[in-house]
Structures are given as structure tokens and as C-alpha cells.
Design a protein around this motif. Structure first.
Motif, short mmCIF file in Angstrom:
data_model
loop_
_atom_site.label_atom_id
_atom_site.label_comp_id
_atom_site.label_asym_id
_atom_site.label_seq_id
_atom_site.Cartn_x
_atom_site.Cartn_y
_atom_site.Cartn_z
N PRO A 1 0.82 -1.23 0.00
CA PRO A 1 0.00 0.00 0.00
C PRO A 1 0.85 1.27 0.00
N PHE A 2 1.95 1.26 0.71
CA PHE A 2 2.82 2.44 0.70
C PHE A 2 3.42 2.68 -0.68
N GLY A 3 3.72 1.59 -1.40
CA GLY A 3 4.22 1.75 -2.76
C GLY A 3 3.21 2.39 -3.69
N CYS A 4 1.92 2.28 -3.38
CA CYS A 4 0.89 2.89 -4.21
C CYS A 4 0.77 4.40 -3.99
N ILE A 5 1.17 4.86 -2.82
CA ILE A 5 0.88 6.25 -2.47
C ILE A 5 2.12 7.09 -2.25
N PHE A 6 3.33 6.52 -2.36
CA PHE A 6 4.48 7.29 -1.90
C PHE A 6 4.75 8.50 -2.79
N ILE A 7 4.43 8.42 -4.10
CA ILE A 7 4.66 9.58 -4.97
C ILE A 7 3.66 10.68 -4.64
N GLN A 8 2.39 10.30 -4.48
CA GLN A 8 1.38 11.29 -4.11
C GLN A 8 1.67 11.86 -2.73
N LEU A 9 2.16 11.02 -1.83
CA LEU A 9 2.51 11.48 -0.49
C LEU A 9 3.66 12.46 -0.53
N PHE A 10 4.58 12.26 -1.48
CA PHE A 10 5.70 13.19 -1.63
C PHE A 10 5.19 14.58 -1.98
N PHE A 11 4.22 14.68 -2.89
CA PHE A 11 3.70 15.99 -3.28
C PHE A 11 2.92 16.64 -2.13
N ILE A 12 2.21 15.84 -1.35
CA ILE A 12 1.47 16.42 -0.23
C ILE A 12 2.42 16.97 0.82
N LEU A 13 3.42 16.18 1.20
CA LEU A 13 4.39 16.65 2.19
C LEU A 13 5.21 17.81 1.65
N ASN A 14 5.51 17.78 0.35
CA ASN A 14 6.25 18.89 -0.24
C ASN A 14 5.42 20.17 -0.23
N SER A 15 4.11 20.04 -0.42
CA SER A 15 3.24 21.21 -0.35
C SER A 15 3.18 21.76 1.07
N ILE A 16 3.21 20.86 2.07
CA ILE A 16 3.15 21.31 3.46
C ILE A 16 4.46 21.97 3.87
N TRP A 17 5.56 21.28 3.62
CA TRP A 17 6.85 21.78 4.10
C TRP A 17 7.36 22.94 3.26
N SER A 18 7.05 22.94 1.96
CA SER A 18 7.51 24.03 1.09
C SER A 18 6.49 25.14 0.97
N HIS A 19 5.36 25.04 1.69
CA HIS A 19 4.33 26.08 1.72
C HIS A 19 3.81 26.37 0.31
N GLN A 20 3.57 25.30 -0.46
CA GLN A 20 3.01 25.44 -1.79
C GLN A 20 1.52 25.11 -1.75
N MET A 21 0.86 25.40 -2.86
CA MET A 21 -0.57 25.11 -2.96
C MET A 21 -0.77 23.73 -3.56
N TYR A 22 -1.59 22.94 -2.90
CA TYR A 22 -1.94 21.63 -3.42
C TYR A 22 -3.35 21.70 -4.00
N TYR A 23 -3.47 21.35 -5.26
CA TYR A 23 -4.76 21.50 -5.94
C TYR A 23 -5.17 20.27 -6.73
#
Length: 638
Positions: free
Chosen positions: A521-543
Motif C-alpha cells: 500500500p505504501f508503494g501505491c501512495i508514496f509519490i502522491q505522499l511526496f507531493f502532499i508533504l512537499n506542499s506542506i513543508w515548502s508552503h506550496q498550494m496543493y490542488y
């Protein structure tokens, strides 16, 4: 008689035609006049036509944040130009939880009135004064850690657009306070190719603001704002001339920093109000990577689906058919695998109370996540509607206390539990209490640091009121119906004496099986999880909520199939303790993001005090923090 009755009930053709026209007209009117709350367009006009619309454009400022620090700060914390006589605009619960602090600014414009080098204020600092020196040092630390302004015009961010690699334009919804050139002459961040004086800070005290507008159709006077872009500058003189505004570390005496701005208005006939966010979101294209993530997830899902289908169609069907065709007791004695534990399969698990409570809370979070993502896919929770995502999640969680109580009570009753009062209280308070305690401790640390992410006391009281006055009673109501309903009937009778479990191989033992079950299951979501965490830590907009919703569905399917597959292997090994394993197999997926530490891209902790080690220890589970250059690097984060 029935025919005469039917004829009397059917309206005439003319009446039906009139109703159809009225229905179409009302629907069209609703379609033209429907806007999400807080997202209705505002029409602006020139000052001579101010009776037809607003002519004054107000610029709001938000909290400042940095990718190198986990602590956001209010606009006033850096001693910029402020307005004292005006009140702050109202903020929703989601904005407060995200640490947004929107307040008015002294930057005010008149529609379609261009101005050059307008002075806002001048800040004076004397290095011999301890208070002024502390303010100046705090400003320097903000520039050292590349803190970013976030300005808002007509509910859209003022963006700083600049060229990046391959001649692409990137629009950042923020711009830095300033930049720093190190003692060796190496420029950092925005100082690259602009400033070069050693051991010097440069503050961006002037902004060139360009506001783009689109004329309303069939009306040449009214217009709507479709973009707001800016370019930061640095000038030492009030008339926007001379050398850049530098702050040397060796400077002593009195220092004056003038703040000015230039505003320009440009008509844009291509961008419409409904698509004015496109140029911001399109500057962060990740569509190709997202489709790669989806394909990767689908391959894993198809693999697991094939495995489960093979087991169910071949093994189970064949075994059940042979089991039903047995003619003698000797044949029955040849049972093996999962058929040997049929008399123990529904034996109540150990700690059944705790398992039922966790399953009830999980049901509450699952339904909340599903509804939130579904609404986000429909556009109700877009970045333009600030704080709507978190507000929707919190409200839904509060309102979904009834399913949590119902599931927990029903499962606990099926386990044969009798302590229903304890079950209800634990469902209502255990998991939410752990989260709130952790949140409260973190909030105390943020209060001590003076960060804008610290939640006000009134908001804490409001959250507690929602929890105790709404969620807890609904949990009690759901538990009442769960205990009142008849328990789950098991298809086979449970043996009085538990069967002895044989010695297990390595991969069928509890801990290795749980760890291996969470990998897929983690292999299914790790790329999407990367963008979510990157949006949080880099203060970007997730849309990209459409991708996120699809990956969420894939995650649910993958977790279900991985749990079924491993549960079957455990039962074939004659281990009938499947309840906790089924829960923890998919649940262990959440541990992998915590184990993945970012050694190269982790944000730096704001180095203000040496007691920041507490916050660093709390956050080191999520990121490999690297502290700033003023003292905490060796002692704390490493």
C-alpha cells in the motif's frame, strides 16, 4: 373512474410548457448566480464611476513562512509598515489551524490609477538601543532563513513570477523579505546574480505591483481583477533611486529603511475571472509524474487482484467443493490448512475492547476523508477558498461521531463484551484525546516561540466545545443503536477449548507479516505522499485533488487485498488470531512515511533560542531537520 382521475391529475400542454420554461429560466439564473461562499466576484470601476462598484483596492498581508523553518510568524513580528486603526478580516477555523493571520496593510490602491514610488513608511533603528537592535536582528534572521511575504489582493495571492530552467516561468505566491551574502562573498537565495557585498543583508523595501483586470462583458465601466503580480526591489533612497538597501553586520549607529511601492494597471482580455488561478497552478506542473504514480499504483493493484482472485477462484473453490463431496469420516480427517481452525476462527480476540475502539475511530476518519476528498474534487475546497479544506475536515469529523460509536459498539458486542459504558467512553475520548494532547503540547511550544501557528485560546475552547458538545453525544447515540441491534451471528460454533497453534515460519509470524503487509500500500501512495508533504513543508498550494481521490481509492483497494491475502496465509498456517493482524497489516502503512527521513531537503529549524530542542525532537520523526547558522546545528538536530 381511474382514467378520469388520471386525466384530472395531468396538467394541460400549455401549463406544462410554461412550467418547463420557468424551470429552465430559474436553473439558468441559479447557474449564473451561484458562487461558493467567499468566492463571489467583486466588480471594480474607476473613481468617477464609484457608484457602480468599488474603486478602492485593499491589499491584505498574511503570515510569513519559510522552507528553512517550521515556525511561521505574523506580519507585525518583523516590524514592517502596519495599520493600527483597522480591524482584521474574519478567519475561519481552517485558516486558524493552518496558522494564517490575515490583516490589513497600508498598501491601498485606486482602480486604474497608476502611481510611481509611493512612500509607505520609514522605519528607524538605532543599534545602541537594545529594543531596536533586537528588531533588526530578528529581521536579519528572517532574511537569513529566506522568510516569504504573502500578500492578498481580491482574495488571490500577489505572485512573484520569474524565469527558471528551460525558459519556463514560475509564479511563486510569495516573495522574500530580503537575502544575504555570506562572509566569503557567496550570495544566497534571491541575492544570486544581484548583490555581492560580503557579509551583508539586502532588504526588499520596494515592490513594483502590476494588477491585471478584465472588463465585464456588455459593460465598459466595471472590471474584475484577474491577476496581481509583483517584483521586489531594493533602494536606499525614498525616491526609489541610489544603491540597494544594505544591512551590514558591522554597521553601528542609526539606520533608516524606507518602504515604497509602484502600482500599474493592465487590461487583459484573455484571462477571465473564473480562470484567474490557472497561471499560478500551471507554474507547478506535476501531471506527468502524477500519471506515473497512478500507473504504478494500478500495476500493484492488478498484481494483488490477480493474487486474491487466484486464491479465491482456485484454492478456495476447489477446497470447498472437495469438502462438500466428502463421503466418509476418513475423508474428513484429511483436513488441512485453514479448515482445521474453523472452530476457532470467530474466537474473541485479545484486547477486543481496544480493537473495537480503534475500528470505530478509524471508521470515523475514513468517512471524513472520503467525503472531504469528494467535495474537493467538485471544487468546493479549492485553494481560492482559504481554510475550507481543514474546516470541512474538522466539521465532518465532529458530525461523524455516530458511525464511530455504532461500529465500536457493534463489534464489541460481537466479541461478547459486556462493559458497554467503558467502550462508549473510550470511543469518544481515547483517540481524540491522544491527538488533542499532542496538539496542545505542540501549541504550548509554538506559544513560547511567538509563532503565528499557535492557536488562540478562544479557538482551543471552540474545538473542545465541538468535541464535547457535538462529537461525544453523537458517539453515545451511535453506540446506543449499536448495542441495541442484534449481535453478528457467526456461521460456525466456537470450540470451548482453544486449538494449539503450531510453530510458525518467519513470514507467518505477527511482526514480519505486519511489516511486509504495509509495503505494497505504501508503494501505491508514496509519490502522491511526496507531493502532499512537499506542499506542506515548502508552503506550496496543493490542488490536484482528482489525482489524490483516485490514489485514495487505489489505497483502499490495495489495503483490502493485502489484508485478505496475508490473512489467508495466516489461516493456512493454522493461526486463527487474525483480527489484530488484519487491523495492523494495513495500518502499518502509516509508519513508513515516519521512517523515511529527508537528509537533503529537510527544513531548518528557526534558531532563536536554545530551548528549541523540544520542538526539534517532536519534528525529527517527520523530517531530518538541519538548524540554521547561528548555533543549534551540532547540539540539537544532528
Amino acid at each position: 373512474m381511474s382514467r378520469r382521475f388520471s386525466a384530472a391529475m395531468v396538467p394541460s400542454r400549455g401549463l406544462r410548457a410554461l412550467c418547463s420554461v420557468l424551470l429552465v429560466g430559474v436553473s439558468a439564473r441559479l447557474a449564473l448566480g451561484f458562487y461558493l461562499p467567499g468566492l463571489a466576484p467583486v466588480s471594480f470601476c474607476e473613481e468617477k464611476e464609484r457608484q457602480r462598484g468599488a474603486s478602492e483596492i485593499e491589499l491584505f498581508v498574511n503570515r510569513l513562512d519559510s522552507v528553512e523553518s517550521v515556525l511561521p510568524y505574523e506580519y507585525r513580528a518583523f516590524d514592517f509598515c502596519t495599520v493600527e486603526s483597522e480591524n482584521r478580516p474574519s478567519e475561519n477555523l481552517g485558516q486558524v489551524l493552518f496558522g494564517e493571520r490575515i490583516e490589513p496593510s497600508p498598501y491601498k490602491f485606486t482602480f486604474n490609477v497608476k502611481k510611481q514610488c509611493v512612500p509607505v513608511c520609514t522605519k528607524t533603528y538605532n543599534t545602541n538601543n537594545q529594543e531596536d537592535k533586537a528588531k533588526l536582528d530578528f529581521l536579519k534572521k528572517g532574511m537569513l532563513l529566506n522568510y516569504q511575504h504573502h500578500w492578498i489582493v481580491d482574495n488571490m495571492p500577489v505572485t512573484w513570477c520569474y524565469n527558471v530552467e528551460d525558459k519556463q516561468k514560475f509564479c511563486n505566491p510569495g516573495f522574500p523579505i530580503g537575502c544575504y551574502v555570506t562572509g566569503s562573498g557567496q550570495p544566497k537565495d534571491a541575492c544570486v546574480h544581484i548583490f555581492s557585498t560580503q557579509d551583508t543583508f539586502y532588504i526588499f523595501n520596494h515592490v513594483n505591483i502590476t494588477i491585471y483586470y478584465h472588463k465585464v462583458e456588455n459593460d465598459g465601466a466595471e472590471a474584475r481583477l484577474v491577476a496581481a503580480k509583483m517584483e521586489p526591489k531594493s533602494f536606499k533612497n525614498v525616491d526609489c533611486s541610489g544603491p540597494p538597501m544594505d544591512l551590514s553586520n558591522k554597521f553601528t549607529g542609526e539606520l533608516k529603511i524606507p518602504y515604497t511601492y509602484t502600482v500599474d494597471f493592465v487590461e487583459n482580455k484573455e484571462i477571465r475571472w473564473a480562470s484567474r488561478w490557472d497561471y499560478i497552478l500551471e507554474s507547478m506542473p506535476h501531471t506527468n509524474i502524477q500519471w506515473f504514480s497512478i500507473m504504478n499504483s494500478l500495476v500493484i493493484v492488478l498484481f494483488l487482484s490477480g493474487m486474491v482472485a487466484m486464491i479465491m477462484l482456485r484454492t478456495l473453490h476447489k477446497d470447498i467443493a472437495r469438502y462438500n463431496q466428502m463421503d466418509s469420516v476418513e475423508d474428513a480427517q484429511e483436513e488441512f490448512g485453514w479448515k482445521l481452525v474453523h472452530g476457532d476462527i470467530f474466537r474473541p480476540p485479545r484486547k477486543g475492547m481496544l480493537l473495537s475502539v480503534f475500528l470505530g475511530s478509524g471508521t470515523q476518519i475514513f468517512i471524513m476523508t472520503f467525503i472531504t476528498l469528494f467535495l474537493a474534487c467538485l471544487g468546493f475546497l479549492s485553494p481560492a477558498n482559504r481554510g475550507a479544506l481543514m474546516t470541512c475536515a474538522v466539521v465532518l469529523w465532529v458530525l461523524l461521531g455516530a458511525p464511530a460509536g455504532y461500529v465500536a459498539a457493534r463489534l464489541y458486542k460481537s466479541f461478547g463484551g459486556e462493559k458497554w459504558k467503558t467502550n462508549v467512553l473510550l470511543t469518544a475520548f481515547l483517540c481524540p484525546g491522544i491527538v488533542f494532547t499532542d496538539f496542545f503540547v505542540m501549541n504550548l511550544i509554538l506559544w513560547g516561540e511567538g509563532s503565528s501557528a499557535a492557536m488562540p485560546f478562544g479557538t482551543l475552547v471552540a474545538i473542545l466545545a465541538l468535541w464535547f458538545c457535538v462529537s461525544v453525544p453523537l458517539t453515545f447515540v451511535g453506540a446506543y443503536f449499536g448495542f441495541k441491534k442484534r449481535g453478528i451471528e457467526h456461521p460456525v460454533r466456537t470450540n470451548q477449548i482453544p486449538r494449539q497453534i503450531p510453530e510458525q515460519s518467519f513470514y507467518t509470524r505477527p511482526l514480519p507479516g505486519i511489516i511486509m503487509g504495509g509495503i505494497l500500500p505504501f508503494g501505491c501512495i508514496f509519490i502522491q505522499l511526496f507531493f502532499i508533504l512537499n506542499s506542506i513543508w515548502s508552503h506550496q498550494m496543493y490542488y490536484m485533488f482528482g489525482f489524490l481521490f483516485l490514489v485514495f481509492i487505489i489505497l483502499v483497494i490495495t489495503c483490502s487485498e493485502a489484508t485478505i491475502l496475508l490473512c489467508y496465509f495466516h489461516l493456512c498456517a493454522e493461526d486463527y488470531h487474525w483480527q489484530w493482524r488484519s487491523f495492523l497489516t494495513s495500518g502499518f502503512t502509516a509508519h513508513y512515511p515516519l521512517l523515511r527521513l529527508h537528509h537533503d531537503h529537510g527544513p531548518d529549524l528557526f534558531p532563536l533560542h536554545r530551548n528549541n530542542w523540544i520542538l526539534c525532537l517532536f519534528l525529527v520523526c517527520y523530517q531530518d531537520l538541519q538548524c540554521g547558522e547561528s548555533g543549534l546545528r551540532a547540539l540539537v538536530c544532528r
